[in-house]
Motif scaffolding. Structure first.
Motif, mmCIF file in Angstrom:
data_model
loop_
_atom_site.group_PDB
_atom_site.id
_atom_site.type_symbol
_atom_site.label_atom_id
_atom_site.label_comp_id
_atom_site.label_asym_id
_atom_site.label_seq_id
_atom_site.Cartn_x
_atom_site.Cartn_y
_atom_site.Cartn_z
ATOM 1 N N THR A 357 0.846 -1.182 0.000
ATOM 2 C CA THR A 357 0.000 0.000 0.000
ATOM 3 C C THR A 357 0.883 1.233 0.000
ATOM 4 N N TYR A 360 -2.900 4.334 3.348
ATOM 5 C CA TYR A 360 -3.311 3.713 4.613
ATOM 6 C C TYR A 360 -4.393 2.656 4.403
ATOM 7 N N GLU A 361 -4.510 2.160 3.167
ATOM 8 C CA GLU A 361 -5.550 1.171 2.897
ATOM 9 C C GLU A 361 -5.213 -0.165 3.562
ATOM 10 N N SER A 362 -6.247 -0.914 3.878
ATOM 11 C CA SER A 362 -6.078 -2.264 4.408
ATOM 12 C C SER A 362 -6.765 -3.233 3.457
ATOM 13 N N ALA A 385 1.019 -4.534 3.999
ATOM 14 C CA ALA A 385 -0.193 -3.737 4.105
ATOM 15 C C ALA A 385 -0.922 -4.116 5.397
ATOM 16 N N GLU A 386 -1.817 -3.249 5.820
ATOM 17 C CA GLU A 386 -2.580 -3.503 7.049
ATOM 18 C C GLU A 386 -3.620 -4.582 6.801
ATOM 19 N N ILE A 387 -3.650 -5.558 7.714
ATOM 20 C CA ILE A 387 -4.635 -6.637 7.628
ATOM 21 C C ILE A 387 -4.970 -7.088 9.049
ATOM 22 N N SER A 388 -6.248 -7.273 9.316
ATOM 23 C CA SER A 388 -6.678 -7.591 10.688
ATOM 24 C C SER A 388 -6.223 -8.976 11.134
#
Length: 391
Positions: A357, A360-362, A385-388
């Motif tokens: 990314t 700030y996309e997840s 990247a951000e991932i829960s």
């Protein structure tokens, strides 16, 4: 064993002829490694080396290097000579080098086998490894996951030989102080009109000032024979690329990773049906929406996202090997049950997948899980990247 004793004596004598230069000894070993391990083959190399020493006024190391070039099979010579185009001590990116070899026709893509046969890039890689085994180029970096060679370099003496041979065979045109000013004038005013037979334009900046002017001239569309075009890291003030890029229908490699926060890419890439490697900008203007479904020969696709591209187009890219996703990546009308969702990836050859990314996309874990369910041949997966949670 008499033969072993004779081979040992031959080897010792040849090493002496190398005058203690490690490079010459290593290159000599590379020559011998390509021959049958027989006394007859070693004797031929020894005789050739002696004749080179006589002809070359006993310069020793340089004569061994010259022998290494003359020992090359015909298909490897242009591959080696092409390396003369790179500056001294330059770290050469292997993927980029292979793309240039194919674009210039040094390695042909016309003889590709269908249904799983070797493609031009595979042949080019095998040629590169032959040069490595002959110790004519040096490996500087390997991929951690696949162990494939990523970057190479040439020893100064080997590069001197390469440049000398390239000049002798009119393989390159060297720009020096005597012609630099006139060539500079051509480049600034008439570049895209005077070089209409150009096959490769590596317009990217590697050092120094990256500013390339107000905008990319629309005249670039006149270079209709281009197979390779890179604008990597160039900086333009104008936030749009010209639609005349659509005229470049012979392109095999297109790198649009310009040095700009956002840029508009016109929806003309779909016309380039010969494309094999496509590098989109890291961030495109919101007005950019690209159709890529016609690019069935694509092997590499970098900076794909579902905001500026169509997700459905991936299913048509049946030869894709490397996919780089730059978020956002969303699957519309996604259902919880995987069986109710159609496959995303149409290629059974995909071996490298990266998800990054630039903002700030997840990524939704469910979307990632469905994407990975199509990737049965992955050997390299990178997620930055951000991932829960990981699926």
């Amino acid at each position: 064993n008499i033969i072993d004793v004779e081979m040992k004596k031959l080897g010792e004598n040849m090493v002496k002829d190398c005058a203690g230069l490690p490079l010459a000894i290593v290159v000599l070993g590379g020559i011998l490694a390509t021959k049958n391990n027989s006394l007859n083959e070693w004797q031929k190399i020894s005789d050739n080396l002696k004749s080179y020493l006589k002809r070359g006024k006993n310069q020793g190391p340089e004569d061994v290097l010259a022998l290494s070039y003359d020992d090359l099979p015909p298909y490897l010579r242009p591959c080696f000579l092409y390396l003369s185009l790179f500056p001294e001590d330059y770290m050469i990116d292997v993927d980029r080098l292979i793309q240039l070899w194919v674009a210039e026709g040094i390695v042909s893509s016309k003889q590709e086998e269908r249904d799983g046969g070797e493609i031009a890039e595979d042949v080019a890689e095998s040629y590169l490894m032959e040069l490595v085994e002959r110790c004519m180029i040096q490996v500087r970096e390997r991929d951690v996951a696949t162990l494939k060679v990523k970057t190479i370099q040439m020893h100064d003496l080997m590069r001197d030989l390469c440049l000398s041979k390239a000049k002798q065979e009119n393989f390159v045109f060297i720009v020096d102080q005597s012609n630099a000013s006139s060539l500079s004038m051509i480049r600034k005013r008439y570049m895209f009109n005077n070089f209409q037979l150009l096959r490769a334009l590596n317009y990217e900046r590697t050092t120094g000032d990256r500013f390339a002017g107000f905008k990319l001239p629309s005249d670039i569309g006149n270079l209709i024979h281009l197979r390779f075009l890179s604008l990597k890291d160039l900086e333009f003030l104008w936030p749009k690329l010209p639609s005349s890029l659509g005229n470049l229908r012979c392109l095999q490699t297109l790198d649009l990773r310009v040095d700009r926060d956002k840029i508009h890419v016109p929806n003309v890439i779909w016309r380039m049906e010969q494309l094999r490697h496509l590098y989109l900008p890291s961030r495109c203007e919101s007005s950019t929406k690209l159709k890529l479904g016609t690019l069935r020969k694509l092997l590499t696709l970098v900076n794909f996202n579902t905001k500026n591209c169509y997700l459905k187009d991936l299913i048509n890219m049946t030869n894709l090997r490397e996919l780089g996703i730059n978020l956002p990546f969303n699957i519309e009308n996604f259902n919880e049950e995987l069986g109710e969702n159609p496959p995303i990836i149409g290629s059974k050859y995909l071996h490298s997948l990266s998800i990054i990314t630039s903002g700030y996309e997840s990524i939704d874990p469910r979307h990632l899980a469905h994407l990975l369910s199509n990737c049965t041949s992955i050997c390299k997966l990178s997620i930055a990247a951000e991932i829960s949670k990981l699926p």
